[in-house]
Design a protein around this motif. Structure first.
Motif, short mmCIF file in Angstrom:
data_model
loop_
_atom_site.label_atom_id
_atom_site.label_comp_id
_atom_site.label_asym_id
_atom_site.label_seq_id
_atom_site.Cartn_x
_atom_site.Cartn_y
_atom_site.Cartn_z
N ILE A 181 0.84 -1.20 0.00
CA ILE A 181 0.00 0.00 0.00
C ILE A 181 0.87 1.24 0.00
O ILE A 181 0.61 2.22 -0.73
CB ILE A 181 -0.94 -0.01 1.21
N SER A 182 1.93 1.25 0.82
CA SER A 182 2.84 2.39 0.86
C SER A 182 3.52 2.60 -0.48
O SER A 182 3.66 3.74 -0.96
CB SER A 182 3.87 2.17 1.96
N SER A 183 3.92 1.49 -1.13
CA SER A 183 4.58 1.61 -2.44
C SER A 183 3.63 2.16 -3.50
O SER A 183 3.99 3.06 -4.28
CB SER A 183 5.11 0.24 -2.86
N MET A 184 2.40 1.64 -3.48
CA MET A 184 1.42 2.11 -4.46
C MET A 184 1.03 3.58 -4.20
O MET A 184 0.81 4.36 -5.13
CB MET A 184 0.18 1.23 -4.40
N THR A 185 0.96 3.96 -2.92
CA THR A 185 0.64 5.35 -2.58
C THR A 185 1.72 6.29 -3.08
O THR A 185 1.45 7.38 -3.61
CB THR A 185 0.47 5.49 -1.06
N HIS A 186 2.99 5.86 -2.89
CA HIS A 186 4.09 6.69 -3.36
C HIS A 186 4.03 6.86 -4.89
O HIS A 186 4.21 7.97 -5.42
CB HIS A 186 5.41 6.05 -2.95
N SER A 187 3.75 5.75 -5.58
CA SER A 187 3.64 5.84 -7.04
C SER A 187 2.46 6.71 -7.45
O SER A 187 2.54 7.51 -8.40
CB SER A 187 3.48 4.44 -7.64
N GLY A 188 1.34 6.59 -6.75
CA GLY A 188 0.17 7.41 -7.06
C GLY A 188 0.44 8.88 -6.84
O GLY A 188 -0.02 9.74 -7.62
N LYS A 189 1.17 9.23 -5.78
CA LYS A 189 1.49 10.64 -5.52
C LYS A 189 2.33 11.24 -6.65
O LYS A 189 2.14 12.39 -7.04
CB LYS A 189 2.23 10.75 -4.19
N ILE A 190 3.26 10.40 -7.18
CA ILE A 190 4.09 10.91 -8.29
C ILE A 190 3.24 11.19 -9.52
O ILE A 190 3.37 12.24 -10.19
CB ILE A 190 5.20 9.89 -8.60
N LEU A 191 2.30 10.26 -9.82
CA LEU A 191 1.43 10.47 -10.98
C LEU A 191 0.51 11.66 -10.80
O LEU A 191 0.27 12.45 -11.75
CB LEU A 191 0.60 9.20 -11.23
N GLU A 218 1.06 14.32 -8.93
CA GLU A 218 1.85 15.56 -9.03
C GLU A 218 2.08 15.95 -10.49
O GLU A 218 2.12 17.13 -10.83
CB GLU A 218 3.18 15.37 -8.31
N GLN A 219 2.22 14.94 -11.35
CA GLN A 219 2.43 15.24 -12.77
C GLN A 219 1.16 15.81 -13.41
O GLN A 219 1.22 16.68 -14.27
CB GLN A 219 2.86 13.98 -13.51
N LYS A 276 -7.10 17.52 -5.44
CA LYS A 276 -7.99 16.69 -4.60
C LYS A 276 -7.41 15.28 -4.44
O LYS A 276 -7.37 14.74 -3.34
CB LYS A 276 -9.37 16.62 -5.23
N LEU A 277 -6.98 14.68 -5.55
CA LEU A 277 -6.37 13.36 -5.45
C LEU A 277 -5.06 13.40 -4.68
O LEU A 277 -4.71 12.47 -3.94
CB LEU A 277 -6.13 12.79 -6.85
N SER A 278 -4.32 14.52 -4.83
CA SER A 278 -3.08 14.67 -4.07
C SER A 278 -3.36 14.69 -2.57
O SER A 278 -2.62 14.09 -1.78
CB SER A 278 -2.37 15.95 -4.49
N LEU A 279 -4.44 15.38 -2.19
CA LEU A 279 -4.81 15.41 -0.76
C LEU A 279 -5.20 14.02 -0.27
O LEU A 279 -4.85 13.63 0.86
CB LEU A 279 -5.98 16.39 -0.57
#
Length: 473
Positions: free
Chosen positions: A281-291, A293-294, A299-302
């Motif tokens: 979950i932490s790995s997927m969250t980190h990847s999601g945050k990068i996407l 930010e791009q 809202k999704l970033s929050l």
């Protein structure tokens, strides 16, 4: 006729019988000589015969007395020695003055006395060892006779039930008047089994505190929590009388250890499963945050930031439980307590007092890092209780007569109710909204790892008092 008369005589001693036998032998021999002379027509006057018999009797008496003098002494010595053995006096011996049969008998009597002395000494040492074991046993032992009168109690029983006083000779009915009702009921039930001593109430604590301001022994440090005991009974014959033996064993610590062991296993399993879920979950969250930010979607970033924070909080939460489950074996050593507490004062505010000699503190060995964590947790709870900082006090004293060190931390906060006092040391129990329920449980684990005891109780004037009893080495 003479033989019949002699057979009717009763001689009280061997000495008199032997002298009589010698005299009779001499008279018989003299009579035979006189008869031979008579049949050979030797002219013997009546007066001569009388003088010969009288002289023979006197000489036989003197010779017999002289020959049997030592025999009489030997018999008396043997008699005295046997009387001593009969009376239990095994130190007396028979002097050996000859190598005849009486000398051999004397030697055998001396050997018997030596064997009895050695046997008595062995029994005495075994009794000392048994008494030492009984007095130092954690089992409380009570032995009653057939009249239900206490005839033996060991040190553990006296400290537990009679405040260290010896009450041997008291009746069971009189003793139970001052004992907790649960103990009386367990004894009355008369069967092996478990029973529980409930903690004393605040009213009872006030009465005890009025009698004494400090605990007398380590048993009093447990009055704020329930105690589990096991009673074993036994009946046996002693000196022809029926006796009843009661053995009390406290199982509170064993049950607590089993309880904590179960909790640790549960924590390890849960931590393992949660960590296995948190990692992806932490790995997927980190990847999601990068996407995100791009793409610039706030809202999704929050959403992803919130998920990331909760994952970190959960990881810290699991790490705290893992620390409790993996508490290492304490590396005990002698501390410089004034320097140790002064250094601790740099982290939190409190006052301390040490009432112990330096040589006594040398016998108190603890793990520095674990005890620092222990005291920080307890002092932190004291500050969070609503107490004024200057009312938080730490007291350290030693009781060398009981090989015990007592560490007390008290505050002037709101204290705890009865339910909180009973459950405060149980893992996962907490009255705080953000509490994990591990602080006091970890404190108990640290104290018990040092073979000590911890208890909580309210003070009469308000606030909480934490008592820790630690053994002196």
């Amino acid at each position: 006729m003479t033989v019949k008369m002699l057979s009717k005589l009763r001689f009280k001693t061997l000495h008199s019988r032997l002298i009589t036998a010698c005299i009779c032998s001499c008279l018989i021999a003299t009579s035979l000589v006189l008869l031979i002379l008579y049949f050979k027509n030797v002219d013997l006057s009546q007066s001569l015969i009388t003088w010969v018999l009288a002289l023979s009797l006197a000489l036989s008496w003197l010779v017999s007395a002289a020959l049997l003098k030592n025999l009489n002494k030997s018999i008396q010595a043997l008699q005295v020695s046997l009387l001593n053995l009969q009376d239990g006096e095994f130190n007396a011996t028979v002097s050996q003055t000859s190598n005849d049969e009486f000398g051999q008998i004397s030697q055998q009597v001396n050997q018997v006395a030596a064997a009895l002395r050695q046997q008595r000494q062995n029994i005495y040492h075994r009794e000392l060892l048994l008494d030492k074991v009984n007095q130092n046993s954690p089992l409380a032992m009570l032995l009653f006779d057939q009249n239900q009168r206490l005839i033996y109690s060991n040190l553990a029983a006296r400290q537990w039930l009679n405040k260290g006083h010896n009450q041997d000779g008291s009746l069971l009915s009189d003793l139970t008047l001052n004992w907790p009702q649960t103990i009386s009921q367990a004894i009355e039930h008369g069967q092996d089994g478990l029973f529980t001593l409930e903690p004393i109430t605040d009213g009872e604590k006030e009465k005890e505190n009025a009698k004494a301001n400090s605990p007398k022994n380590s048993q009093e440090a447990h009055k704020a929590e329930s105690q589990t005991w096991h009673l074993s009974t036994g009946d046996f014959q002693l000196n022809g009388q029926q006796h009843k033996l009661y053995l009390f064993k406290q199982l509170t610590r064993e049950f607590n250890r089993q309880e904590v062991s179960v909790w640790k296993k549960v924590i390890r399993v849960i931590s393992h499963e949660i960590n296995n879920s948190i990692a992806p979950i932490s790995s997927m969250t980190h990847s999601g945050k990068i996407l995100i930010e791009q793409k610039g979607d706030e809202k999704l970033s929050l959403v992803f930031n919130t998920i990331d924070k909760r994952i970190k909080h959960l990881s810290q939460f699991i790490a705290g439980y893992a620390e409790f489950a993996r508490l290492p074996e304490p590396q005990r050593q002698v501390l410089d307590w004034p320097a140790f507490l002064n250094e601790l004062q740099q982290q939190t505010q409190f006052t301390f007092q040490i009432q112990a000699e330096q040589q006594d503190l040398q016998q108190l060995k603890v793990d520095p890092s674990q005890f620092e964590q222990l005291l920080i947790n307890l002092l932190k709870n004291a500050h969070e209780s609503g107490s004024k900082p200057d009312a938080i006090k730490l007291d350290l004293q030693t009781q060398t007569s009981q090989s015990l060190a007592l560490l007390t931390i008290e505050d002037a906060g709101k204290g705890m109710n009865e339910q909180e006092l009973q459950n405060a040391l149980i893992p996962f129990y907490s009255t705080k909204q953000q509490g994990t329920g591990l602080g006091l449980a970890l404190c108990r684990e640290i104290v018990e790892a040092h073979h000590g005891q911890i208890s909580l109780q309210n003070k009469v004037e308000g606030g909480l008092q934490v008592r820790i009893g630690l053994p002196l080495e």
